[in-house]
Scaffold this motif. Structure first.
Motif, short mmCIF file in Angstrom:
data_model
loop_
_atom_site.label_atom_id
_atom_site.label_comp_id
_atom_site.label_asym_id
_atom_site.label_seq_id
_atom_site.Cartn_x
_atom_site.Cartn_y
_atom_site.Cartn_z
N ALA A 398 -6.53 -10.61 -21.07
CA ALA A 398 -7.09 -11.26 -19.88
C ALA A 398 -6.24 -11.04 -18.64
CB ALA A 398 -7.26 -12.75 -20.14
N ASP A 399 -4.93 -10.82 -18.79
CA ASP A 399 -4.09 -10.63 -17.61
C ASP A 399 -4.45 -9.35 -16.89
OD1 ASP A 399 -3.08 -9.11 -19.79
OD2 ASP A 399 -1.19 -8.85 -18.72
N CYS A 400 -4.83 -8.30 -17.64
CA CYS A 400 -5.21 -7.03 -17.03
C CYS A 400 -5.87 -6.14 -18.08
CB CYS A 400 -4.00 -6.32 -16.44
SG CYS A 400 -4.43 -4.75 -15.63
N PRO A 401 -7.19 -6.19 -18.19
CA PRO A 401 -7.86 -5.35 -19.20
C PRO A 401 -7.53 -3.87 -19.06
CG PRO A 401 -9.37 -7.00 -18.36
CD PRO A 401 -8.14 -7.08 -17.51
N TYR A 402 -7.27 -3.41 -17.83
CA TYR A 402 -6.98 -1.99 -17.61
C TYR A 402 -5.68 -1.56 -18.29
CZ TYR A 402 -10.69 -1.98 -14.09
OH TYR A 402 -11.88 -2.07 -13.44
N ARG A 403 -4.89 -2.52 -18.74
CA ARG A 403 -3.68 -2.20 -19.48
C ARG A 403 -4.02 -1.40 -20.75
NH1 ARG A 403 -1.54 -5.73 -22.96
NH2 ARG A 403 -2.59 -7.48 -21.95
N ALA A 404 -5.25 -1.57 -21.24
CA ALA A 404 -5.66 -0.86 -22.45
C ALA A 404 -5.66 0.66 -22.25
CB ALA A 404 -7.05 -1.32 -22.89
N ILE A 405 -5.88 1.11 -21.01
CA ILE A 405 -5.90 2.55 -20.75
C ILE A 405 -4.70 2.99 -19.92
CG2 ILE A 405 -8.42 2.73 -20.97
CD1 ILE A 405 -8.57 2.82 -17.89
N GLY A 406 -3.71 2.11 -19.83
CA GLY A 406 -2.48 2.47 -19.14
C GLY A 406 -2.58 2.51 -17.63
N GLN A 408 -2.72 -0.33 -15.51
CA GLN A 408 -2.49 -1.63 -14.92
C GLN A 408 -1.85 -1.53 -13.54
OE1 GLN A 408 -1.27 -0.37 -17.71
NE2 GLN A 408 0.82 -1.10 -18.21
N GLY A 409 -1.02 -0.52 -13.33
CA GLY A 409 -0.39 -0.34 -12.02
C GLY A 409 -1.40 -0.03 -10.95
N GLN A 410 -2.46 0.69 -11.31
CA GLN A 410 -3.49 1.07 -10.34
C GLN A 410 -4.42 -0.09 -10.01
OE1 GLN A 410 -5.69 4.58 -11.47
NE2 GLN A 410 -7.34 4.19 -10.01
N TYR A 411 -4.76 -0.90 -11.02
CA TYR A 411 -5.79 -1.91 -10.83
C TYR A 411 -5.29 -3.35 -10.79
CZ TYR A 411 -9.21 1.78 -11.83
OH TYR A 411 -9.97 2.92 -11.79
#
Length: 414
Positions: A398-406, A408-411
């Motif tokens: 929940a903190d950053c779903p985009y972390r799943a594709i590496g 998180q820095g972008q989104y």
């Protein structure tokens, strides 16, 4: 009998025509109640979608490709026209009510009260609206500082939107128990409760659930929809691509009847209004959504209305990759099969399509296992235990779903 004057006849005729034109349309006489059948022949996603287009509810896809469906006679006729073989399925096996059994609505509410009483610092009961028959739609919020609306990522879990999918409420209750009993002793659970706000609603179709459980001689009535005079499939009534694509029915007797308009069912409006209420300062606070269904051993993600993996303006390549990657990780945890919702068959007006397409909440659907809508009560504990870890894994994203594709820095950078 004397003939009426021609002028009077003309006036009466005109009056009757106007009356007929302005009278409210009467609902067509409903077909007989749906029954369950096995459909042999469909092998592809497109063929399954053709079956779904008739209005039949596809309850499960067997390993050989055959479909377990709930359908009314007019739908069976259309399915046979597609060239498929249809045979009747037996009624569900009766399971006597036992101490370890499915919760009634009253028992579910009592359990929520007990949780809140035992863990008042992290659990708060919330009623977000009423069903058609006036029952509260109730859930719990779980978080540290639970009485405060903190700036923390939120997750939303709902269950039992289809009344007969009894195991789904048990899964939601198990999640509530895991998060409350584990707080302070389980590091993983404690970290989640301290850093998230979690909303969990075990029964979002209370009228249907009560109706489905009113039989003491068999596991249930096989009831799917809500309890309006024209009962609606709540999971075809959401206001995103509603009725667009052959993934629901306009026949009031169909198990997939989508209602006369989007959000026409009060239960749907309760849910959409709650989700919209979580827009704070112009930003949706709910980051992850899960709709728990049964049965099929599946992890699904949007979209259901189209076969396309990406949709301009609605599902980018990174958004699709994030859904897919998380979905596959969840499936690796619980042993389910991961796929885009439309890979199963086309649906429209569903929860997950709306929460993602309209609200941009990363959205998933579980189809639990058990081999039917009413698994033996002796199997409840083992079935829900097999899914428990994947629910915690989903919450961690929940903190950053985009972390799943590496990315998180972008989104997700501040």
């Amino acid at each position: 009998m004397a003939k009426l004057p021609k002028l009077l006849v003309a006036v009466l005729s005109t009056f009757l025509l106007v009356l007929t034109a302005t009278a409210p349309a009467r609902a067509a006489a409903p077909d007989p109640t749906s029954q369950r059948y096995l459909v042999s022949g469909p092998k592809t996603t497109q063929q399954r979608s053709q079956v779904a287009r008739t209005g039949a509810a596809i309850d499960a896809v067997r390993a050989d490709g055959s479909l377990e469906i709930s359908a009314i006679p007019s739908e069976l006729k259309e399915i046979r026209k597609l060239g498929h073989t249809v045979t009747a399925l037996p009624s569900p096996t009766s399971h006597p009510r036992a101490a370890t059994s499915y919760h009634t609505l009253a028992e579910t509410l009592a359990e929520l009260d007990a949780v809140v009483a035992a863990y008042p610092q992290i659990a708060r009961k919330i009623a977000i609206g009423k069903s058609y028959q006036g029952r509260d739609i109730v859930g719990v919020k779980i978080s540290d500082n639970v009485a405060t609306d903190e700036n923390e990522p939120e997750t939303l879990y709902i269950a039992n939107i289809h009344a007969r999918e009894r195991l789904t409420a048990e899964q939601a209750l198990d999640l509530i128990g895991t998060l409350t009993r584990g707080y302070g002793s389980n590091t993983r659970v404690t970290n989640l409760v301290d850093s998230r706000e979690m909303w969990i609603f075990p029964v979002v179709n209370p009228d249907g659930q009560v109706y489905d459980m009113t039989s003491d001689t068999q596991p249930g009535r096989m009831w799917r929809k809500n309890r309006q005079p024209a009962p609606t499939d709540l999971n075809r009534n959401f206001p995103y691509r509603w009725g667009c694509c052959g993934g629901s029915s306009g026949n009031v007797s169909s198990e997939t009847y989508r209602g006369p308009s989007p959000e026409s069912a009060p239960e749907t409006r309760v849910l959409t209004n709650f989700v919209r209420s979580r827009i704070v300062g112009g930003r949706q606070q709910i980051k992850l959504f899960l709709d728990i269904h049964s049965y099929g051993n599946l992890v699904l993600w949007p979209f259901g209305y189209t076969y396309n993996n990406t949709v301009p303006g609605a599902m980018s390549a990174d958004e699709e990759a994030t859904h897919r990657t998380i979905g596959r990780q969840l499936a690796a945890s619980n042993g389910f099969t991961p796929q885009q919702s439309s890979d199963l068959y086309i649906t429209d007006g569903t929860t997950g399509d709306w929460t993602w397409g309209d609200q941009r909440i990363f959205s998933f659907t579980y189809e639990l296992g058990g081999g039917g809508f009413y698994p033996s009560p002796s199997r409840i504990d083992s079935l829900v235990a097999g899914v428990r870890d994947s629910l915690l894994l989903l919450t961690e994203y929940a903190d950053c779903p985009y972390r799943a594709i590496g990315k998180q820095g972008q989104y997700c950078s501040a």
